[in-house]
Design an enzyme around this catalytic site. Sequence first.
Site, short mmCIF file in Angstrom:
data_model
loop_
_atom_site.label_atom_id
_atom_site.label_comp_id
_atom_site.label_asym_id
_atom_site.label_seq_id
_atom_site.Cartn_x
_atom_site.Cartn_y
_atom_site.Cartn_z
N LYS B 173 0.86 -1.19 0.00
CA LYS B 173 0.00 0.00 0.00
C LYS B 173 0.89 1.23 0.00
CE LYS B 173 -1.01 2.60 2.80
NZ LYS B 173 -0.51 3.88 3.43
N THR B 184 5.86 6.27 3.59
CA THR B 184 4.49 5.80 3.88
C THR B 184 4.05 4.67 3.00
OG1 THR B 184 3.68 7.85 4.68
CG2 THR B 184 2.01 6.28 4.17
#
Lengths: 398, 398
Positions: B173, B184
């Site tokens: 992701k 991230t």
Amino acid sequence: MAQPLPPVPGIRLSAVPARIKDWQRDDLLLIEIAEGASVSATFTQNAFCAAPVLVAKAHIRQGDIRALLINAGNANAATGERGLKTAQQSCEGVAEELSIQARQVLPFSTGVIGEHLPVQKILDALPGAVDNLQADAWDTAARAIMTTDTRPKTASRTLDIAGETITIAGIAKGAGMIQPNMATMLAYVATDARIAQPVLDNLVKEAVSASFNRISVDGDTSTNDACVLIASGATGGAIAPDSEAYAQLKAALIDVHIELAQAIVKDGEGATKFVTVQVNNAASSEEALRMAFEIGESPLVKTALYASDPNWGRLVMAIGNAGAENLDTSKISVFLDEVQIVEAGGRAESYTEEAGQKVFEQSAFTITVDLQRGDASEHIWTCDFSHEYVTINAEYRT
Amino acid sequence: MAQPLPPVPGIRLSAVPARIKDWQRDDLLLIEIAEGASVSATFTQNAFCAAPVLVAKAHIRQGDIRALLINAGNANAATGERGLKTAQQSCEGVAEELSIQARQVLPFSTGVIGEHLPVQKILDALPGAVDNLQADAWDTAARAIMTTDTRPKTASRTLDIAGETITIAGIAKGAGMIQPNMATMLAYVATDARIAQPVLDNLVKEAVSASFNRISVDGDTSTNDACVLIASGATGGAIAPDSEAYAQLKAALIDVHIELAQAIVKDGEGATKFVTVQVNNAASSEEALRMAFEIGESPLVKTALYASDPNWGRLVMAIGNAGAENLDTSKISVFLDEVQIVEAGGRAESYTEEAGQKVFEQSAFTITVDLQRGDASEHIWTCDFSHEYVTINAEYRT
């Protein structure tokens, strides 16, 4: 716009339309400098520096500069040998008109990169430019050098030094590609004080370091940036670098540079916010400045500024990304103006979204980071990242 | 989405809704790993690394990992002592349900930074998650870890090694804040091959260096990134690192990492273009990689990509900004796919705007820079900077 800029004895200016692009506006600026002036400059550090930068650097090394020629609309960058030749030709054109030598002219260009400069248009416009030279033309000069700027940028001061009135006037352009180390930014500051060349050489570096090297719009550095400081020497005697008068003059000159630098940030492409990022109690000045830029240049912080969203997670992320070694995050405080948002590395107990939002909704505010690990403090000025920024930069050439 | 991921012997997964945020979706993923597996990981280099990262690093050092717990919706980052405690509590919850020890659980969180993790919701969801564990759940797992991702990211391979079928499956992701050094981004890749711990430790570093450390969406690095590589050992004997079988397996594992990394770029926030930046004949790998990132992360280049505008001036500016020392710009060539745009540092004679535009209008293309000053070559993958990027990031929290 601020009040009109005063004339600076020893300096005459002329802005004319040379039709560098297919537009109806002044796009060529000639600045004539009195004999005996000191002229200092700093230039872009981009390895692909433009032809006029190469020529200007070579000329200024020989001293005795008498004229500056600046065109908007075409950067004459990445134009190879031909670019160098056109930059040289434009200096020769000025030299002929002013009866000086080509090496006494500094050329500057700003605009689209990689297209050949229409030098004949410049040469054709020069006689009219020379006829038009006048002391009282700083404001039209500021307009002639604009590219994506939405407004001219000017600043001035007058001082009383040893019974003489000393004037400082400055103009600047630049909106996108603004970054430290001189990014697509041109600035010209002049005073009629007399300052010796080596003193002025140091002064321009100090002034740029305190001003244009502390601003960021999008983190890119351009091929054409330059900042020129002129001391015409037309008024008063030489000012010694250890005198009170010099300290006073230096402070005023730095003020003018800062005012121009801030005007560039405020006019950043698509900018809606003017934000000061202050990092206190860092281990070194270098660490403080790097962190301030890391925060001020983060696209995620900049979009949060645009959204008036005090997204402190993004602030914390940027702090953590700044490469400060062995950073003890549990000692870190962050303030939005007077509102403490981070305390001991976590969300401050007293913080409310409402209070944070109130600060972020202002058009100007300060983000202060306290690292509590040293005594170095530095600041930069930045702006937000808006839809308008994308629009301007996606459509610039069309 | 690609075809469904195959089960990997030795791995069971379970995605359930824990209502971390006020939404109707799976947001908690439990991955159970067979006894005797090797598990290696790389983590964010952000100094403000999140509580689960600190806990996961401490746990993985002790080895013998048996479960991973991942939640979306809350990053548990910059949450201080309390954050560490909640991360630890969630590990204890898993340990209790699976009859293992808390130190055998690695926790991961992704989502908003700076808000406390609603750990009770996670604890409440765990019994159901354990009941739901199954081998054939990679695809629902890929969905459960999404945040601003618009689609799940999966990749798989099957190989025949010494008469045994070896499977590799991976999910990832990450869309915003993508940058080298693990930004991230969460990725979990598993194989049923048996690979010794020290061999796997090297392999994960190599795989991440060839994949996730070569992508950039906006240049920011997050507080929570992690990439985990699991070799369950459920199938076949140990694979020696100097064997042909290992070379084959390693190549397939790296392929899966690259496929996942590219999927992240393609799903970059607001991205409309997938661009490979290749720098050839640089003085060093470091120089080549730095220049590729300078180009791939420049907001001015990225807005030009968005506008399908082959603004070669911006490319040249980014090349000049990459800090390559004593760069001879007159030797530089730049190609847009096969179209040469820069030759000897200037615009290529053969170049036409039409040909350049044709390349830039594609949804995927390659920008190649040739420096002709050494034999190092490196590449990165990037995307464009769109209006949608600003919209997503200005509105993420609301």
